[in-house]
Design an enzyme around this catalytic site. Sequence first.
Site, short mmCIF file in Angstrom:
data_model
loop_
_atom_site.label_atom_id
_atom_site.label_comp_id
_atom_site.label_asym_id
_atom_site.label_seq_id
_atom_site.Cartn_x
_atom_site.Cartn_y
_atom_site.Cartn_z
N LYS A 1 -109.69 -27.01 42.84
CA LYS A 1 -110.51 -28.17 42.47
C LYS A 1 -111.83 -28.13 43.26
O LYS A 1 -112.89 -28.45 42.72
CB LYS A 1 -109.77 -29.48 42.75
CG LYS A 1 -108.59 -29.76 41.84
CD LYS A 1 -108.95 -29.92 40.37
CE LYS A 1 -109.72 -31.17 40.05
NZ LYS A 1 -109.90 -31.33 38.57
N THR B 1 -100.14 -27.99 27.85
CA THR B 1 -99.24 -27.33 28.79
C THR B 1 -98.02 -28.24 28.95
O THR B 1 -97.95 -29.30 28.31
CB THR B 1 -99.92 -27.17 30.17
OG1 THR B 1 -100.09 -28.49 30.73
CG2 THR B 1 -101.26 -26.46 30.07
N THR C 1 -110.66 -34.76 42.85
CA THR C 1 -109.64 -35.37 43.70
C THR C 1 -110.11 -35.49 45.15
O THR C 1 -111.01 -34.76 45.58
CB THR C 1 -108.37 -34.49 43.64
OG1 THR C 1 -107.50 -34.81 44.71
CG2 THR C 1 -108.70 -33.00 43.80
N ASP C 2 -109.43 -36.35 45.90
CA ASP C 2 -109.71 -36.47 47.34
C ASP C 2 -109.16 -35.27 48.13
O ASP C 2 -109.53 -35.06 49.28
CB ASP C 2 -109.15 -37.78 47.91
CG ASP C 2 -107.64 -37.96 47.73
OD1 ASP C 2 -107.00 -37.07 47.13
OD2 ASP C 2 -107.11 -39.00 48.18
N GLU C 3 -108.28 -34.49 47.48
CA GLU C 3 -107.61 -33.41 48.23
C GLU C 3 -108.57 -32.31 48.65
O GLU C 3 -108.25 -31.50 49.52
CB GLU C 3 -106.45 -32.85 47.40
CG GLU C 3 -105.51 -33.96 46.98
CD GLU C 3 -104.13 -33.50 46.54
OE1 GLU C 3 -103.73 -32.38 46.88
OE2 GLU C 3 -103.46 -34.29 45.85
N LYS D 1 -94.19 -35.83 39.95
CA LYS D 1 -94.97 -36.45 41.02
C LYS D 1 -94.13 -37.54 41.68
O LYS D 1 -93.21 -38.10 41.07
CB LYS D 1 -96.27 -37.05 40.46
CG LYS D 1 -97.14 -36.05 39.70
CD LYS D 1 -98.12 -35.32 40.59
CE LYS D 1 -98.77 -34.10 39.97
NZ LYS D 1 -99.62 -34.28 38.84
N TYR E 1 -104.04 -25.76 44.91
CA TYR E 1 -104.56 -26.78 43.98
C TYR E 1 -105.89 -27.32 44.49
O TYR E 1 -106.91 -27.34 43.77
CB TYR E 1 -103.55 -27.92 43.81
CG TYR E 1 -104.15 -29.17 43.20
CD1 TYR E 1 -104.61 -29.17 41.89
CD2 TYR E 1 -104.26 -30.36 43.94
CE1 TYR E 1 -105.18 -30.33 41.32
CE2 TYR E 1 -104.82 -31.51 43.38
CZ TYR E 1 -105.28 -31.49 42.07
OH TYR E 1 -105.84 -32.61 41.53
P1 NAD Z 1 -101.97 -33.82 34.19
O1 NAD Z 1 -101.38 -32.58 34.77
O2 NAD Z 1 -101.08 -34.98 33.86
O3 NAD Z 1 -102.74 -33.46 32.83
C1 NAD Z 1 -103.55 -32.32 32.70
C2 NAD Z 1 -103.86 -32.15 31.21
O4 NAD Z 1 -104.72 -30.99 31.08
C3 NAD Z 1 -102.62 -31.85 30.37
O5 NAD Z 1 -102.67 -32.60 29.17
C4 NAD Z 1 -102.73 -30.36 30.06
O6 NAD Z 1 -102.13 -30.00 28.83
C5 NAD Z 1 -104.24 -30.17 30.04
N1 NAD Z 1 -104.65 -28.79 30.33
C6 NAD Z 1 -104.20 -28.00 31.34
N2 NAD Z 1 -104.81 -26.78 31.28
C7 NAD Z 1 -105.66 -26.83 30.22
C8 NAD Z 1 -106.59 -25.90 29.67
N3 NAD Z 1 -106.74 -24.69 30.17
N4 NAD Z 1 -107.31 -26.29 28.58
C9 NAD Z 1 -107.16 -27.54 28.05
N5 NAD Z 1 -106.28 -28.44 28.53
C10 NAD Z 1 -105.56 -28.10 29.61
O7 NAD Z 1 -103.13 -34.25 35.18
P2 NAD Z 1 -103.65 -35.70 35.57
O8 NAD Z 1 -102.83 -36.21 36.67
O9 NAD Z 1 -103.86 -36.49 34.35
O10 NAD Z 1 -105.07 -35.30 36.21
C11 NAD Z 1 -106.24 -35.23 35.40
C12 NAD Z 1 -107.42 -34.82 36.26
O11 NAD Z 1 -107.58 -35.77 37.31
C13 NAD Z 1 -107.22 -33.46 36.94
O12 NAD Z 1 -108.45 -32.78 36.91
C14 NAD Z 1 -106.82 -33.82 38.37
O13 NAD Z 1 -107.25 -32.82 39.26
C15 NAD Z 1 -107.59 -35.11 38.56
N6 NAD Z 1 -107.00 -36.06 39.52
C16 NAD Z 1 -105.69 -36.42 39.42
C17 NAD Z 1 -105.17 -37.36 40.31
C18 NAD Z 1 -103.73 -37.83 40.22
O14 NAD Z 1 -103.27 -38.57 41.08
N7 NAD Z 1 -102.98 -37.48 39.17
C19 NAD Z 1 -105.97 -37.89 41.32
C20 NAD Z 1 -107.32 -37.49 41.39
C21 NAD Z 1 -107.81 -36.58 40.48
P1 TYD Z 2 -97.51 -35.91 44.88
O1 TYD Z 2 -97.13 -37.02 43.94
O2 TYD Z 2 -97.03 -34.52 44.57
O3 TYD Z 2 -99.10 -35.96 45.04
P2 TYD Z 2 -100.06 -35.14 46.09
O4 TYD Z 2 -99.32 -34.05 46.71
O5 TYD Z 2 -101.13 -34.67 45.16
O6 TYD Z 2 -100.53 -36.17 47.05
O7 TYD Z 2 -96.99 -36.29 46.30
C1 TYD Z 2 -97.37 -37.49 46.95
C2 TYD Z 2 -96.79 -37.46 48.35
O8 TYD Z 2 -95.35 -37.50 48.25
C3 TYD Z 2 -97.12 -36.18 49.12
O9 TYD Z 2 -97.29 -36.50 50.50
C4 TYD Z 2 -95.88 -35.32 48.94
C5 TYD Z 2 -94.76 -36.35 48.88
N1 TYD Z 2 -93.57 -35.96 48.05
C6 TYD Z 2 -92.30 -36.08 48.62
O10 TYD Z 2 -92.13 -36.49 49.77
N2 TYD Z 2 -91.23 -35.74 47.82
C7 TYD Z 2 -91.37 -35.26 46.55
O11 TYD Z 2 -90.35 -34.93 45.90
C8 TYD Z 2 -92.69 -35.15 46.00
C9 TYD Z 2 -92.90 -34.64 44.60
C10 TYD Z 2 -93.77 -35.52 46.79
#
Ligand code: NAD
Ligand code: TYD
Length: 356
Positions: A167, A39, A137-139, A202, A163
């Site tokens: 999850k 994606t 996730t913690d969310e 992010k 989201y």
């Molecule tokens: P990301 O969005 O960077 O990556 C997601 C990956 O999944 C991408 O490579 C995308 O191409 C692939 N993907 C999406 N839909 C798909 C499908 N239908 N089939 C196969 N591949 C698919 O996400 P991330 O930040 O690396 O997060 C990875 C996992 O960790 C997620 O499950 C997320 O919920 C969890 N997580 C993320 C965070 C964070 O801070 N980023 C924290 C806690 C948990």
């Molecule tokens: P984000 O990185 O989107 O992670 P999550 O919503 O999963 O925690 O956002 C982190 C925090 O930053 C969240 O409280 C939302 C805030 N945020 C902003 O204040 N400005 C921004 O442009 C973005 C993307 C996030």
Amino acid sequence: MRNVILVTGGAGFIGSNFILQQMQGGDDSNLIINLDKLTYAGNLQNLASIATNRRYEFVHGDIGDRDLVRPLLEKHKPRAIVHFAAESHVDRSIRGPEDFIRTNVDGTFALLEETRAYWNALPEGERTKFRLLHVSTDEVFGSLGPGDSQFSETTPYAPNSPYAASKAASDHLVRAYHHTYGLPTLTTNCSNNYGRFQFPEKLIPLTILNARDGKPLPLYGDGKNVRDWLYVEDHCEAIATVLRDGRPGETYNIGGWNEKPNIEIVETICDLVDEMAPRVGGRRRALITFVKDRPGHDRRYAMDARKIERELGWKPKATFESGIRKTVRWYLENDEWVRNVTSGSYRQWVATHYSS
Ligand code: NAD
Ligand code: TYD
């Protein structure tokens, strides 16, 4: 017999860091299959250094495509699946929740069904050793007040964004597949990650790149929402630990013991960018801009990560100071990566999302 791990979503932020970390150890009996739909968030450039390695194979496809997943499992016979694939950005889930239900709920369901059929057909010894690790996730736990104690593994689920709800649904399915069918599952719930390869929608990468370019740094609401930040390499090590030593059917909270309000994160980044790339126009903190709050914005997340430390001996290694410094430097030094991901659809997202 090869030791095969199927990773889903391995071209994303955390998945690619996990694969690269896994490839550093092991030997020729190890094989990682990366199933990713690519994606907007998937980026094979993250994995360019191992693209031709015999211990790694990329498969382009959707976790929800059962006719793809079934033969993949039969052919490679993984001893574990590490399930990262998901739609992961809260703001996108608010604008368009459908993809989140399709991948996070329906996709996880399809993966579980195919995994159950595959696992049922395994010989007894391999059935016992098999693991499906679901990365969450913690969310899912909702929002904390300032004086509330941190989320633990027994905190009731109360997801607030599409989201988080998607999850939470996938976590429940994973739980039910263990409880009902005995599938040896593990679930990890982790706090906000930061580090290299994070897509710049992010907060942290968006702030670094906007600060570099002298653009406004958008903070939602009063900027005092609190997140618990963990360096991505620590998260990957935690996942490897749970995969190796976790007890099937259990869930493990992972966190950085590092709660910070968003304003403090953004100010820290401003100061680091000032230090590493001084600018004539003055200090970056002046670029901070308060914008309209995210609807339903959770006030505070915080993880009690004592269970994983007590039972499996994992705790974060990086301090926020060391992790954020490395992260800022990486984004400033990897301009080609940044240019490739901030073209076309990314610009469109930024233009639409921040227009008001
Ligand atoms: P990301 O969005 O960077 O990556 C997601 C990956 O999944 C991408 O490579 C995308 O191409 C692939 N993907 C999406 N839909 C798909 C499908 N239908 N089939 C196969 N591949 C698919 O996400 P991330 O930040 O690396 O997060 C990875 C996992 O960790 C997620 O499950 C997320 O919920 C969890 N997580 C993320 C965070 C964070 O801070 N980023 C924290 C806690 C948990
Ligand atoms: P984000 O990185 O989107 O992670 P999550 O919503 O999963 O925690 O956002 C982190 C925090 O930053 C969240 O409280 C939302 C805030 N945020 C902003 O204040 N400005 C921004 O442009 C973005 C993307 C996030």
